[in-house]
Design an enzyme around this catalytic site. Structure first.
Site, PDB file in Angstrom:
ATOM      1  N   SER A   1      37.901  70.802  23.125  1.00 57.41           N
ATOM      2  CA  SER A   1      39.347  70.604  23.401  1.00 57.41           C
ATOM      3  C   SER A   1      39.692  69.444  24.329  1.00 57.41           C
ATOM      4  CB  SER A   1      40.006  71.876  23.968  1.00 57.41           C
ATOM      5  OG  SER A   1      40.271  72.806  22.956  1.00 57.41           O
ATOM      6  N   THR A   2      38.680  68.762  24.876  1.00 60.29           N
ATOM      7  CA  THR A   2      39.005  67.743  25.886  1.00 60.29           C
ATOM      8  C   THR A   2      39.204  66.341  25.310  1.00 60.29           C
ATOM      9  OG1 THR A   2      36.697  67.247  26.384  1.00 60.29           O
ATOM     10  CG2 THR A   2      37.729  69.008  27.663  1.00 60.29           C
TER      11      THR A   2
ATOM     12  N   VAL B   1      40.889  64.897  21.492  1.00 63.64           N
ATOM     13  CA  VAL B   1      42.183  64.867  20.799  1.00 63.64           C
ATOM     14  C   VAL B   1      43.105  66.012  21.253  1.00 63.64           C
ATOM     15  CG1 VAL B   1      43.254  65.041  18.497  1.00 63.64           C
ATOM     16  CG2 VAL B   1      41.126  63.799  18.775  1.00 63.64           C
ATOM     17  N   TYR B   2      42.537  67.156  21.616  1.00 57.40           N
ATOM     18  CA  TYR B   2      43.356  68.318  21.985  1.00 57.40           C
ATOM     19  C   TYR B   2      43.815  68.298  23.450  1.00 57.40           C
ATOM     20  CZ  TYR B   2      42.637  70.689  17.472  1.00 57.40           C
ATOM     21  OH  TYR B   2      42.650  71.037  16.137  1.00 57.40           O
TER      22      TYR B   2
ATOM     23  N   ASP C   1      24.610  62.318  22.331  1.00 60.65           N
ATOM     24  CA  ASP C   1      25.229  62.617  21.042  1.00 60.65           C
ATOM     25  C   ASP C   1      24.682  63.970  20.562  1.00 60.65           C
ATOM     26  OD1 ASP C   1      25.937  62.769  18.380  1.00 60.65           O
ATOM     27  OD2 ASP C   1      25.261  60.744  17.877  1.00 60.65           O
ATOM     28  N   ILE C   2      25.551  64.932  20.405  1.00 61.65           N
ATOM     29  CA  ILE C   2      25.132  66.304  20.061  1.00 61.65           C
ATOM     30  C   ILE C   2      24.449  66.368  18.689  1.00 61.65           C
ATOM     31  CG2 ILE C   2      27.258  67.148  18.934  1.00 61.65           C
ATOM     32  CD1 ILE C   2      26.993  69.660  20.780  1.00 61.65           C
TER      33      ILE C   2
ATOM     34  N   GLY D   1      36.451  62.670  16.072  1.00 58.67           N
ATOM     35  CA  GLY D   1      35.684  63.077  17.249  1.00 58.67           C
ATOM     36  C   GLY D   1      34.329  63.662  16.899  1.00 58.67           C
ATOM     37  N   VAL D   2      33.966  64.705  17.629  1.00 60.39           N
ATOM     38  CA  VAL D   2      32.650  65.309  17.438  1.00 60.39           C
ATOM     39  C   VAL D   2      32.550  65.977  16.058  1.00 60.39           C
ATOM     40  CG1 VAL D   2      33.149  67.525  18.601  1.00 60.39           C
ATOM     41  CG2 VAL D   2      30.842  66.595  18.647  1.00 60.39           C
ATOM     42  N   ASP D   3      33.663  66.493  15.577  1.00 54.73           N
ATOM     43  CA  ASP D   3      33.717  67.107  14.242  1.00 54.73           C
ATOM     44  C   ASP D   3      33.327  66.084  13.168  1.00 54.73           C
ATOM     45  OD1 ASP D   3      34.278  68.949  12.266  1.00 54.73           O
ATOM     46  OD2 ASP D   3      36.454  68.904  12.518  1.00 54.73           O
TER      47      ASP D   3
HETATM   48  N1  AR6 Z   1      28.448  64.271  20.671  1.00 55.03           N
HETATM   49  C1  AR6 Z   1      28.929  64.950  21.736  1.00 55.03           C
HETATM   50  N2  AR6 Z   1      30.232  64.908  22.123  1.00 55.03           N
HETATM   51  C2  AR6 Z   1      31.059  64.126  21.382  1.00 55.03           C
HETATM   52  C3  AR6 Z   1      30.632  63.392  20.250  1.00 55.03           C
HETATM   53  C4  AR6 Z   1      29.257  63.484  19.909  1.00 55.03           C
HETATM   54  N3  AR6 Z   1      28.742  62.848  18.852  1.00 55.03           N
HETATM   55  N4  AR6 Z   1      31.713  62.722  19.744  1.00 55.03           N
HETATM   56  C5  AR6 Z   1      32.756  63.006  20.530  1.00 55.03           C
HETATM   57  N5  AR6 Z   1      32.375  63.845  21.521  1.00 55.03           N
HETATM   58  P1  AR6 Z   1      37.170  65.936  20.169  1.00 55.03           P
HETATM   59  P2  AR6 Z   1      38.876  68.354  20.489  1.00 55.03           P
HETATM   60  C6  AR6 Z   1      33.170  64.454  22.613  1.00 55.03           C
HETATM   61  O1  AR6 Z   1      38.390  65.068  20.092  1.00 55.03           O
HETATM   62  O2  AR6 Z   1      39.551  67.778  21.670  1.00 55.03           O
HETATM   63  C7  AR6 Z   1      38.818  66.676  15.594  1.00 55.03           C
HETATM   64  O3  AR6 Z   1      39.532  65.788  14.772  1.00 55.03           O
HETATM   65  C8  AR6 Z   1      34.445  63.773  23.038  1.00 55.03           C
HETATM   66  O4  AR6 Z   1      34.162  62.647  23.884  1.00 55.03           O
HETATM   67  O5  AR6 Z   1      36.072  65.717  19.224  1.00 55.03           O
HETATM   68  O6  AR6 Z   1      38.399  69.772  20.554  1.00 55.03           O
HETATM   69  C9  AR6 Z   1      38.811  68.094  15.060  1.00 55.03           C
HETATM   70  O7  AR6 Z   1      38.792  68.133  13.656  1.00 55.03           O
HETATM   71  C10 AR6 Z   1      35.135  64.905  23.802  1.00 55.03           C
HETATM   72  O8  AR6 Z   1      34.612  64.988  25.122  1.00 55.03           O
HETATM   73  O9  AR6 Z   1      37.579  67.526  20.001  1.00 55.03           O
HETATM   74  C11 AR6 Z   1      40.087  68.648  15.620  1.00 55.03           C
HETATM   75  O10 AR6 Z   1      41.208  68.302  14.816  1.00 55.03           O
HETATM   76  C12 AR6 Z   1      34.694  66.156  23.059  1.00 55.03           C
HETATM   77  O11 AR6 Z   1      33.621  65.733  22.200  1.00 55.03           O
HETATM   78  C13 AR6 Z   1      40.212  67.971  16.943  1.00 55.03           C
HETATM   79  O12 AR6 Z   1      39.481  66.756  16.845  1.00 55.03           O
HETATM   80  C14 AR6 Z   1      35.772  66.813  22.219  1.00 55.03           C
HETATM   81  O13 AR6 Z   1      36.635  65.839  21.667  1.00 55.03           O
HETATM   82  C15 AR6 Z   1      39.595  68.790  18.044  1.00 55.03           C
HETATM   83  O14 AR6 Z   1      39.870  68.186  19.274  1.00 55.03           O
END
Ligand code: AR6
Length: 167
Positions: free
Chosen positions: A115-116, A118-119, A8-9, A30-32
């Protein structure tokens, strides 16, 4: 120099973590979502002052309740099949984020797999771009010594480990 971990970042005590944000910089899933939850409401307050962010660009804020010093917010491309500058935009996310960290005297920077989620960017292709981008920019950096790829899932970890071993 390059490290791959699974985890977890939001838990990392590095100088900067990178957030896979959206154009508004006002939070999401997601991570955001995880970063905003762990940082607390002051992060959103600061993000409101930034005026959003374009795809491939990066902006920096304080990290508030997170154990790191800074959060670098970048906006990855949404995957529309690969003919809409997705590769170039993802490459720019990594380069611009790590350059910004360097400018703020960061020695260690942690990236999620931008990006991997939701995107929908294909995971292996995204990992290859991430590695090419950071390796390319690394020699021009003054302060950054360590770049950590933080994989949330096992599959991502394996993809990175294999690519690093093959390169
Ligand atoms: N620590 C590390 N990696 C994580 C964590 C965490 N706590 N939580 C999720 N991931 P995503 P995107 C990974 O969907 O595709 C948001 O709503 C996850 O498993 O977070 O760039 C934003 O506001 C995946 O491998 O980001 C944007 O609207 C990676 O983080 C949109 O999602 C990215 O997945 C951005 O989509």
């Amino acid at each position: 120099m390059l490290k791959v971990i699974q985890g977890d970042i939001t838990k990392l005590e590095v100088d900067a973590i990178v957030n896979a944000a959206n154009h508004t910089l006002l939070g999401g899933g997601g991570v955001d979502g995880a970063i905003h939850r762990a940082a607390g409401p002051k992060l959103l307050e600061e993000c409101r002052t930034l005026g959003g962010c374009r795809t491939g660009e990066a902006k920096i804020t304080s990290a508030y309740n997170l154990p790191c010093k800074y959060v670098i917010h970048t906006v990855g491309p949404v995957w529309y099949g690969g003919n809409n500058h997705e590769e170039e935009n993802l490459y720019n996310c990594y380069v611009n984020s790590v350059r910004l960290a360097d400018l703020y005297n960061c020695q260690s920077v942690a990236f999620p797999c931008i990006s991997t989620g939701v995107y929908r960017f294909p995971k292996k292709q995204a990992a290859q771009i991430a590695l090419t981008a950071v390796k390319g920019v690394f020699p021009s950096l003054k302060n950054v010594k360590e770049i950590i790829f933080v994989c949330f899932g096992e599959e991502d970890k394996e993809i990175y480990a294999r690519l690093i071993a093959d390169n």
